[in-house]
Design a protein around this motif. Structure first.
Motif, short mmCIF file in Angstrom:
data_model
loop_
_atom_site.label_atom_id
_atom_site.label_comp_id
_atom_site.label_asym_id
_atom_site.label_seq_id
_atom_site.Cartn_x
_atom_site.Cartn_y
_atom_site.Cartn_z
N TYR A 441 -23.36 34.40 9.24
CA TYR A 441 -23.04 33.15 9.84
C TYR A 441 -22.96 32.93 8.37
O TYR A 441 -22.99 31.42 8.16
CB TYR A 441 -23.86 32.25 10.44
CG TYR A 441 -25.47 32.30 10.23
CD1 TYR A 441 -25.63 31.72 9.23
CD2 TYR A 441 -25.54 33.59 10.45
CE1 TYR A 441 -27.54 31.54 8.68
CE2 TYR A 441 -27.44 33.10 10.18
CZ TYR A 441 -27.84 32.38 9.13
OH TYR A 441 -29.28 32.12 9.59
N ALA A 442 -22.36 33.76 7.56
CA ALA A 442 -22.22 33.60 5.58
C ALA A 442 -21.02 32.50 5.55
O ALA A 442 -20.82 31.74 4.46
CB ALA A 442 -21.56 35.33 5.56
N ALA A 443 -20.46 32.80 6.59
CA ALA A 443 -18.94 31.06 6.57
C ALA A 443 -19.87 29.82 6.82
O ALA A 443 -19.03 28.74 7.11
CB ALA A 443 -18.25 31.50 6.41
N GLY A 444 -20.66 29.71 7.48
CA GLY A 444 -21.69 28.42 8.00
C GLY A 444 -21.42 29.08 10.04
O GLY A 444 -20.47 28.91 10.08
N PHE A 445 -22.75 27.65 10.41
CA PHE A 445 -21.68 27.89 11.63
C PHE A 445 -21.04 26.09 12.17
O PHE A 445 -20.87 25.07 10.96
CB PHE A 445 -23.55 26.88 12.19
CG PHE A 445 -24.28 28.24 12.47
CD1 PHE A 445 -24.21 29.18 13.49
CD2 PHE A 445 -25.39 28.33 12.09
CE1 PHE A 445 -24.72 29.96 13.71
CE2 PHE A 445 -26.55 29.85 11.48
CZ PHE A 445 -26.17 30.48 12.98
N THR A 446 -20.07 26.28 12.64
CA THR A 446 -19.05 25.27 12.92
C THR A 446 -19.00 24.65 13.84
O THR A 446 -19.12 25.28 15.21
CB THR A 446 -17.92 26.02 12.61
OG1 THR A 446 -17.84 26.84 11.50
CG2 THR A 446 -16.30 24.45 13.13
N PRO A 447 -19.16 23.48 13.85
CA PRO A 447 -19.55 22.73 15.84
C PRO A 447 -18.06 22.57 16.05
O PRO A 447 -16.56 22.11 15.15
CB PRO A 447 -19.86 20.82 14.58
CG PRO A 447 -19.60 20.74 13.43
CD PRO A 447 -19.40 22.26 12.95
N THR A 448 -18.04 22.66 17.31
CA THR A 448 -16.32 22.91 17.82
C THR A 448 -17.40 22.30 19.23
O THR A 448 -17.78 22.88 19.83
CB THR A 448 -15.68 23.90 17.58
OG1 THR A 448 -14.57 24.11 18.71
CG2 THR A 448 -16.68 25.12 17.85
N PRO A 449 -16.12 21.54 19.84
CA PRO A 449 -15.52 21.07 21.34
C PRO A 449 -15.93 22.48 21.84
O PRO A 449 -16.56 22.28 23.11
CB PRO A 449 -14.95 20.42 21.54
CG PRO A 449 -14.69 19.57 20.73
CD PRO A 449 -14.87 20.77 19.56
N THR A 450 -15.19 23.29 21.04
CA THR A 450 -14.83 24.69 22.58
C THR A 450 -15.16 25.90 21.55
O THR A 450 -14.34 26.13 21.04
CB THR A 450 -13.28 24.82 22.85
OG1 THR A 450 -13.09 24.49 21.73
CG2 THR A 450 -13.23 23.46 23.88
N PRO A 451 -16.77 26.35 21.85
CA PRO A 451 -16.67 27.89 20.85
C PRO A 451 -16.14 28.52 21.24
O PRO A 451 -15.76 28.79 22.49
CB PRO A 451 -18.22 27.78 20.75
CG PRO A 451 -18.26 26.57 21.61
CD PRO A 451 -17.37 26.06 22.12
#
Length: 539
Positions: A441-451
């Motif tokens: 996850y070097a680009a970070g964890f991203t919040p999204t309604p549809t992973p």
């Protein structure tokens, strides 16, 4: 899980250094100052490209050795011996070659071609880029060992108690108050979250001269105990306020705004703002969990938006207190991955006992837990390291994490803060994975309604809201979490984009440069450290 009343915890930290270990010294109880004896001329080190002496043979030979006793190591004599800048550089070179995660990507430059030890250390890292074009290593830095130990052992820093946030791109130079430490000089005279800086000591925030920027940097980010500066801000109601604020020694308050909120649908939601994984936070976290148990909370919201990391041990403890033994089921929390010169470490467990962070021994006292299979995490680009390990560790045991806010900073890396000649150095030495083996996850964890991807986390994208106070149910990110709870896991239609970048400058004002003129690579690190305890069982 961790059940061993006599187990000692030897802490290895990452990217901010909150290890509470001594920095060396012998076992003698003699308190007389240690003599400084120069090494024999025949032992003077030399540089040969591609040839590395063991770092232990070069350690503690200092250009300016300290004398006397170390107050942060039981008053033991300092380990320093008379050496030279070249000794210090060659120690850094060998230490990096032995422990740096990407040691084979360091260019072996002649250390004598660099004027200072600091300049030489700055380039002892990879210059490779990620697929997105960003620097592969943005977390390479050092600090005076005295500052490191003062913060590590007591949570004390020097400053006003203001945690600043840069809003937007670096050229925008919009600086606002993110949050305040409790009972700090700034909180006592009326600073509030959302205040926007207009000028410092008569210099506009938009100055374009180096002298002006130096004044801003000094007044905002480098105050020492007793320094006074005049700061003019615009508050959220549009009024201009002028403060004359004097820096002090600030005791950080990592756990704030603990409360239970009842939603419109009658759900009891526990909320706490958690700013830094430092040892003094343990008591506050335990108190918060006990309050939530008493209040019979059904959902939990942890506000990590300004938490740059800290002790991995504390991160593991918090994850256990959220999930409980029924959900943890003896699975691991974290597994390090180091370079091929280092031994394979044992997996790191979920810790279910209190730790005495002054000695790193378990107290034998069991931690309370909420036995929740779901947790809400509030995030920004300043959510880093041990905070991301919390997200990843819970995902590794199939606990549901709902992410509300912005993509996290992306730091699945750690290191051991290492002390030499009055300086503490940080260089990336390991990455980590969860119980399922995931850690990319070097680009970070991203919040999204549809992973869709492994680093996607179910949730909502929403901008940080500086117009409301943290913990206020009307504040943008928190209100989105409450909406998500009350509306069957859906995001509000009016959820704002989180495209505006927020960079948080942590705690009270340590030495950072004002963007955009001299921003260091690690400006956005806050307290980005990831701490790895090795469990050494006493016989």
């Amino acid at each position: 899980m961790f059940k061993n009343n006599k187990a000692s915890l030897a802490i290895i930290a990452a990217l901010s250094g909150l290890t509470l270990a001594g920095c060396g010294g012998g076992s003698s109880m003699d308190t007389t100052p240690n003599p400084v004896v120069p090494p024999p001329a025949s032992s003077a080190p030399t540089w040969t490209a591609g040839v590395f002496e063991p770092s232990d043979d070069l350690k503690n030979f200092c250009e300016t050795p300290r004398t006397g006793n170390d107050p942060f190591n039981n008053n033991e004599p300092y380990p320093d011996q008379a050496g030279s800048a070249l000794y210090e550089k060659l120690w850094l070179r060998s230490w990096s070659d032995e422990t740096y995660l990407w040691y084979d990507e360091i260019t072996d430059n002649d250390p004598e071609s660099f004027d200072t030890v600091a300049e030489y250390f700055a380039q002892l890292k990879t210059e490779e880029l990620t697929d997105s074009g960003d620097k592969k290593d943005n977390f390479h830095f050092s600090e005076p060992s005295e500052d490191y130990f003062q913060e590590a052992q007591s949570g004390v820093t020097s400053g006003y108690g203001i945690n600043w946030a840069f809003i937007g791109d670096s050229a925008d130079r919009i600086l606002r108050v993110a949050y305040l430490e409790d009972d700090s000089p700034a909180s006592q005279i009326g600073f509030q979250r959302g205040d926007t800086v207009l000028e410092v000591d008569g210099i506009s925030i938009n100055t374009n001269t180096q002298a002006g920027v130096d004044t801003l940097n000094e007044g905002l980010f480098s105050p020492t105990n007793g320094d006074s500066h005049t700061i003019v801000v615009r508050s959220n109601d549009g009024a201009e306020k002028t403060f004359n604020v004097t820096a002090g020694n600030i005791e950080q308050t990592p756990v704030q705004n603990v409360k239970t909120i009842t939603t419109a649908n009658g759900t009891n939601v526990g909320y706490m703002q958690f700013n830094s994984h430092i040892g003094v936070a343990q008591e506050g976290l335990i108190a918060a969990v006990n309050k939530f148990k008493t209040d019979n909370v059904e959902e939990l919201v942890i506000d990590f938006r300004y938490n740059g990391g800290g002790l991995l041990a504390l991160s593991s403890q918090l994850a256990y207190m959220v999930a409980g033994s029924a959900n943890v089921q003896n699975r691991i929390y974290y597994q390090t991955q180091q370079n091929d010169k280092q031994p394979v470490e044992s997996p790191f467990p979920f810790i279910d006992e209190e730790i005495d962070y002054s000695t790193f021994f378990s107290t034998g006292e069991s931690l309370p837990d909420l036995n929740l299979s779901k947790v809400y995490v509030l995030s920004t680009s300043g959510t880093c390291s041990a905070s991301e390990a919390f997200i990843n560790g819970l995902k590794g045991i199939d606990a549901e994490v709902v992410l509300i806010g912005d993509t996290t900073c992306g730091k699945p890396y750690g290191f051991t803060p290492t002390h030499n000649c009055a300086t503490t150095y940080y260089t990336i030495q390991f990455s980590g994975v969860n119980s399922k083996g995931f850690g990319e996850y070097a680009a970070g964890f991203t919040p999204t309604p549809t992973p869709q991807f492994d680093a996607d986390v179910k949730g909502c994208v929403v901008s940080d809201d500086f117009d409301n106070q943290l913990g206020d149910p009307n504040e943008g990110i928190l209100s989105t979490a409450l909406y998500h709870i009350d509306n069957n896991g859906t995001c509000p239609v009016s959820t704002a984009s989180a495209s505006i970048k927020t960079q948080v400058q942590s705690a009270a004002g340590d030495s950072k440069q004002l963007l955009p003129l001299n921003a260091p690579d690690n400006f956005n690190r806050g307290n980005m450290d990831l701490t790895w305890p090795t469990l050494n069982k006493d016989k």
